[in-house]
Enzyme design. Structure first.
Site, PDB file in Angstrom:
ATOM      1  N   HIS A  48    -116.540   3.698  -9.451  1.00  0.00           N
ATOM      2  CA  HIS A  48    -117.579   2.895  -8.805  1.00  0.00           C
ATOM      3  C   HIS A  48    -117.294   2.808  -7.312  1.00  0.00           C
ATOM      4  CE1 HIS A  48    -114.440  -0.085  -8.975  1.00  0.00           C
ATOM      5  NE2 HIS A  48    -114.461  -0.102 -10.293  1.00  0.00           N
TER       6      HIS A  48
HETATM    7  P1  TYD Z   1    -113.906  -3.164 -13.431  1.00  0.00           P
HETATM    8  O1  TYD Z   1    -113.766  -3.547 -11.999  1.00  0.00           O
HETATM    9  O2  TYD Z   1    -115.174  -2.489 -13.842  1.00  0.00           O
HETATM   10  O3  TYD Z   1    -112.681  -2.271 -13.874  1.00  0.00           O
HETATM   11  P2  TYD Z   1    -112.227  -0.832 -13.356  1.00  0.00           P
HETATM   12  O4  TYD Z   1    -112.924  -0.590 -12.068  1.00  0.00           O
HETATM   13  O5  TYD Z   1    -110.761  -0.904 -13.204  1.00  0.00           O
HETATM   14  O6  TYD Z   1    -112.587   0.168 -14.388  1.00  0.00           O
HETATM   15  O7  TYD Z   1    -113.677  -4.476 -14.295  1.00  0.00           O
HETATM   16  C1  TYD Z   1    -113.665  -4.447 -15.707  1.00  0.00           C
HETATM   17  C2  TYD Z   1    -114.185  -5.776 -16.209  1.00  0.00           C
HETATM   18  O8  TYD Z   1    -113.306  -6.818 -15.808  1.00  0.00           O
HETATM   19  C3  TYD Z   1    -115.552  -6.116 -15.647  1.00  0.00           C
HETATM   20  O9  TYD Z   1    -116.478  -6.167 -16.696  1.00  0.00           O
HETATM   21  C4  TYD Z   1    -115.439  -7.477 -15.060  1.00  0.00           C
HETATM   22  C5  TYD Z   1    -114.018  -7.908 -15.235  1.00  0.00           C
HETATM   23  N1  TYD Z   1    -113.377  -8.301 -13.971  1.00  0.00           N
HETATM   24  C6  TYD Z   1    -113.380  -9.629 -13.607  1.00  0.00           C
HETATM   25  O10 TYD Z   1    -113.939 -10.494 -14.283  1.00  0.00           O
HETATM   26  N2  TYD Z   1    -112.726  -9.991 -12.459  1.00  0.00           N
HETATM   27  C7  TYD Z   1    -112.087  -9.092 -11.676  1.00  0.00           C
HETATM   28  O11 TYD Z   1    -111.493  -9.450 -10.641  1.00  0.00           O
HETATM   29  C8  TYD Z   1    -112.134  -7.702 -12.043  1.00  0.00           C
HETATM   30  C9  TYD Z   1    -111.479  -6.645 -11.201  1.00  0.00           C
HETATM   31  C10 TYD Z   1    -112.784  -7.356 -13.191  1.00  0.00           C
END
Ligand code: TYD
Length: 131
Positions: A48
């Site tokens: 992303h």
């Molecule tokens: P995401 O940022 O999509 O993970 P990655 O980029 O590492 O694959 O986050 C995964 C899930 O975690 C997302 O649905 C929301 C939650 N999340 C939070 O609630 N707070 C946070 O600070 C982060 C980074 C994620």
């Protein structure tokens, strides 16, 4: 531009010590800290872009790759030491993969969590760059 930032390292026979100060070693105010761990082999994270969020990523343990893409060029940074990290400005696509067993990725963020700050679709990212 994304770039590696070296952190202070105090070498000591009792064990080494490294630290990070906001707006000093990282060029932003740290609003949030999270970490990624227990990543099964072959999995990837990220995939992303952030509209506003800046990040600093450190491999506290083990190793992994961070791919950063500005829509034209992709750069891969291999992180494998706890005394440096990768600064990623906002507006770039990024993915994390090749996690080693027991790796621990620390992420310092310039913003609170906000799903509206994410662009999760690569084509939408390319369109957003043209705006
Ligand atoms: P995401 O940022 O999509 O993970 P990655 O980029 O590492 O694959 O986050 C995964 C899930 O975690 C997302 O649905 C929301 C939650 N999340 C939070 O609630 N707070 C946070 O600070 C982060 C980074 C994620």
């Amino acid at each position: 531009m994304p770039h590696i930032i070296n952190l202070p390292k105090f070498e000591d026979p009792r064990g080494n010590l490294t630290f990070i100060e906001e707006e000093n070693h990282v060029p932003f105010k740290i609003e949030r800290v999270y970490w990624i761990y227990d990543v099964p082999g072959g999995q990837h994270r990220g995939g992303h872009a952030f509209i506003k969020q800046q990040e600093f990523i450190v491999a506290l343990s083990g190793s992994f790759d961070v791919m950063v893409d500005d829509g034209k060029e992709k750069q891969i940074f291999h992180l494998n030491r706890s005394y440096y990290g990768l600064y990623i400005p906002c507006g770039l696509w990024r993915e994390m993969n090749n996690f080693s067993t027991n790796s621990l990725a620390l992420v310092l963020s310039s913003t609170f969590y906000d799903e509206h700050d994410y662009i999760r679709d690569y084509k939408s990212f390319l369109t957003w760059l043209l705006l």
